[in-house]
Enzyme design. Structure first.
Site, mmCIF file in Angstrom:
data_model
loop_
_atom_site.group_PDB
_atom_site.id
_atom_site.type_symbol
_atom_site.label_atom_id
_atom_site.label_comp_id
_atom_site.label_asym_id
_atom_site.label_seq_id
_atom_site.Cartn_x
_atom_site.Cartn_y
_atom_site.Cartn_z
ATOM 1 N N HIS A 150 0.826 -1.207 0.000
ATOM 2 C CA HIS A 150 0.000 0.000 0.000
ATOM 3 C C HIS A 150 0.859 1.255 0.000
ATOM 4 C CE1 HIS A 150 0.397 0.697 4.411
ATOM 5 N NE2 HIS A 150 0.242 -0.604 4.556
ATOM 6 N N ASP B 124 -0.186 4.245 1.252
ATOM 7 C CA ASP B 124 -0.518 5.221 2.289
ATOM 8 C C ASP B 124 0.162 4.927 3.614
ATOM 9 O OD1 ASP B 124 -2.254 2.923 2.375
ATOM 10 O OD2 ASP B 124 -3.553 3.974 3.768
ATOM 11 N N ASP C 62 6.055 0.461 7.703
ATOM 12 C CA ASP C 62 4.670 0.188 7.282
ATOM 13 C C ASP C 62 4.245 1.218 6.246
ATOM 14 O OD1 ASP C 62 2.078 -0.642 7.088
ATOM 15 O OD2 ASP C 62 1.474 0.107 9.040
ATOM 16 N N GLU D 23 -5.125 1.802 2.798
ATOM 17 C CA GLU D 23 -5.085 0.561 3.578
ATOM 18 C C GLU D 23 -5.235 0.846 5.065
ATOM 19 O OE1 GLU D 23 -3.444 -2.777 5.928
ATOM 20 O OE2 GLU D 23 -2.730 -0.712 5.866
ATOM 21 N N GLU D 24 -4.784 2.041 5.474
ATOM 22 C CA GLU D 24 -4.707 2.344 6.913
ATOM 23 C C GLU D 24 -6.003 2.928 7.475
ATOM 24 O OE1 GLU D 24 -2.376 1.317 8.617
ATOM 25 O OE2 GLU D 24 -0.465 1.377 7.539
ATOM 26 N N GLU E 221 3.729 -6.239 3.394
ATOM 27 C CA GLU E 221 3.618 -5.626 4.722
ATOM 28 C C GLU E 221 4.735 -6.194 5.598
ATOM 29 O OE1 GLU E 221 1.757 -3.473 6.277
ATOM 30 O OE2 GLU E 221 -0.242 -3.391 5.401
ATOM 31 N N HIS F 75 3.205 2.405 12.944
ATOM 32 C CA HIS F 75 2.315 3.396 13.560
ATOM 33 C C HIS F 75 2.920 4.064 14.795
ATOM 34 C CE1 HIS F 75 -1.393 1.120 11.666
ATOM 35 N NE2 HIS F 75 -0.353 1.215 10.849
HETATM 36 ZN ZN LIG Z 1 0.665 -1.453 6.390
#
Ligand SMILES: [Zn+2]
Length: 348
Positions: free
Chosen positions: A67, A69, A93, A123-124, A152, A324
Site C-alpha cells: 500500500h 498510504d 509500514d 489501507e490504513e 507488509e 504506527h
Molecule cells: Zn501497512
C-alpha cells in the site's frame, strides 16, 4: 522529482519523503506510475491504485503487493539515517516493502515467471475505502496470479495466510425496577454472568496448517449496561471477538461462538486465509527463503487475495512492532536481504 528504482534503500527514503497519508496518495501514485512506465511496464490505474504487469508468456505469475498510504505523520518526515536504519513515517509500514517490489519490477531481467506489482491506496483506514478491495471488485482480472506476496512488514519472516475475525454482541433483556425493591425486577447485567464465565473458562484451540500454528482467541472486548445507581437495569450487552484459525469459515466460527456463549448477533466479520504453502509457487518461495514459515496473527489483506482463489503470504522487510509509532524505522539490511531473496525467487 522522479523516483530512482535502481536502489531499494535510497528508494525507501525517497518514498518516505513524499507524504502519503491515507486519502492523500495522488502525488506518490503519480510518481510511482511514471517510474513504472519508464521501466517499460504496462500500467493500469484506478484512482490511486496502480497495477503493472510483465507479459512474457511465462507459465507462472507472481504478484507483489503493497500500500502507498501511511498513518498520520508524527513529526517524523523527512526520513533520517542512523544506526543502520532509516527512520520516519512509513519506513516499516510499508514504504520499504513498496520500495523492494518497485525495485524488483524495474530491475529483474529474465524472470522465471511473469510479475504483477500492485500499489494501492487507503489501507490504513476504514476497510470500505481500501484500494485493493476496490480493484478486486472492479478489475479482478488485473490481479490474476499463482501466488500473491503482500509485502507488509514481517521483519523478514514468511507468515502464511492469516486468521479470521468475528465480532458478535449478546443482548441481555431483563425488567427495570427500583433497586430498593429489586425482587420486582430482573437484572439484565446478571444475565451476562453465564456467558462471561464460559469465556473465562474457554480453552482456545491451536491448529497447525502447512507447518504454521494458528492460536485462536475468544474474548469479551466490551460490556455495556446500567441505567442509574438505584435502578435494576433491563438491558445489557456484551461484545465478543473471536480470532479464528483459517480452517474455519466465518459461518463455522459463528456457530462455534454460539455454542460457547449462546445466542448472539454478528457485528462484523472477515474470513481468514489458508496458508496453502504446499502450492507450487508458494512452496518454491518458502524453499528459497530457507526458513520455516510461521502463522500470521491478525487479519491482513492477504485474505482479499485468498478470496480470489490464490495462495497468498506475508513477507516484508518492515518490523510490525514499530508500525504506527513515532519511532518507526526499518533496518537497511532487512531491505537489501528481502530484495535479494525475492530476486533469487523470481529468477530461479
Ligand atoms: Zn501497512
Amino acid at each position: 522529482m522522479r523516483l530512482d528504482l535502481t536502489d531499494p534503500v535510497a528508494l525507501t527514503r525517497q518514498l518516505v519523503d513524499v507524504p502519503s497519508v491515507s486519502g492523500d496518495e495522488a502525488v506518490i501514485a503519480d510518481l510511482v506510475e511514471a517510474a513504472l512506465r519508464e521501466a517499460g511496464l504496462a500500467v493500469e490505474r484506478d484512482g490511486n491504485c496502480l497495477v503493472a504487469r510483465t507479459d512474457l508468456g511465462r507459465a507462472e505469475r507472481v504478484l507483489l503487493a503493497g500500500h502507498l498510504d501511511t498513518v498520520p505523520i508524527a513529526g517524523n518526515v523527512p526520513s533520517q539515517l542512523a544506526g543502520g536504519r532509516i527512520h520516519g513515517c512509513g519506513t516499516s509500514d510499508m514504504k520499504s516493502g513498496l520500495a523492494v517490489l518497485l525495485h524488483l519490477a524495474a530491475t529483474v531481467v529474465e524472470p522465471s515467471c511473469d510479475l504483477t506489482v500492485v500499489a494501492y491506496d487507503c489501507e490504513e483506514v476504514d476497510a470500505a475505502r481500501n484500494g485493493l478491495a476496490r480493484i478486486a471488485r472492479e478489475h479482478r482480472d488485473w490481479l490474476e496470479a499463482d501466488l500473491a506476496i503482500l509485502m507488509e512488514g514481517t521483519d523478514g519472516a514468511v507468515e502464511g495466510g492469516c486468521q479470521g475475525t468475528l465480532r458478535v454482541r449478546l443482548d441481555a433483556r431483563g425488567r427495570r425496577a427500583h433497586s430498593a425493591r429489586s425482587w420486582l425486577g430482573d437484572d439484565a447485567i446478571h444475565h451476562l454472568a453465564a456467558p462471561l464465565a464460559a469465556l473465562a473458562a474457554y480453552e482456545p484451540r491451536s491448529v497447525t496448517i502447512d507447518g504454521c500454528t494458528y492460536r485462536e482467541g475468544l474474548n469479551a472486548v466490551a460490556i455495556d449496561g446500567g441505567v442509574a445507581g438505584n435502578v435494576i437495569p433491563d438491558e445489557a450487552s456484551l461484545t465478543v471477538n473471536f480470532r479464528f484459525a483459517p480452517d474455519r469459515t466465518v459461518e463455522e466460527a459463528y456457530a462455534h461462538v454460539v455454542e460457547v456463549v449462546g445466542p448472539c448477533v454478528v457485528v462484523d466479520s472477515a474470513a481468514g486465509a489458508l496458508p496453502r504453502l504446499d502450492e507450487p509457487a508458494a512452496a518454491a518461495f518458502v524453499a528459497v527463503t530457507g526458513t520455516a514459515p510461521v502463522a500470521k496473527y491478525g487479519w491482513t489483506d492477504v485474505a482479499r487475495f485468498a478470496a480470489l482463489g490464490m495462495p497468498a503470504l506475508n513477507f516484508g522487510p518492515g518490523d510490525p512492532n514499530l508500525a504506527h509509532t513515532r519511532e518507526e524505522s526499518v533496518e537497511i539490511a532487512k531491505i537489501t536481504a528481502s530484495a535479494d531473496l525475492l530476486r533469487a525467487y523470481l529468477t530461479r
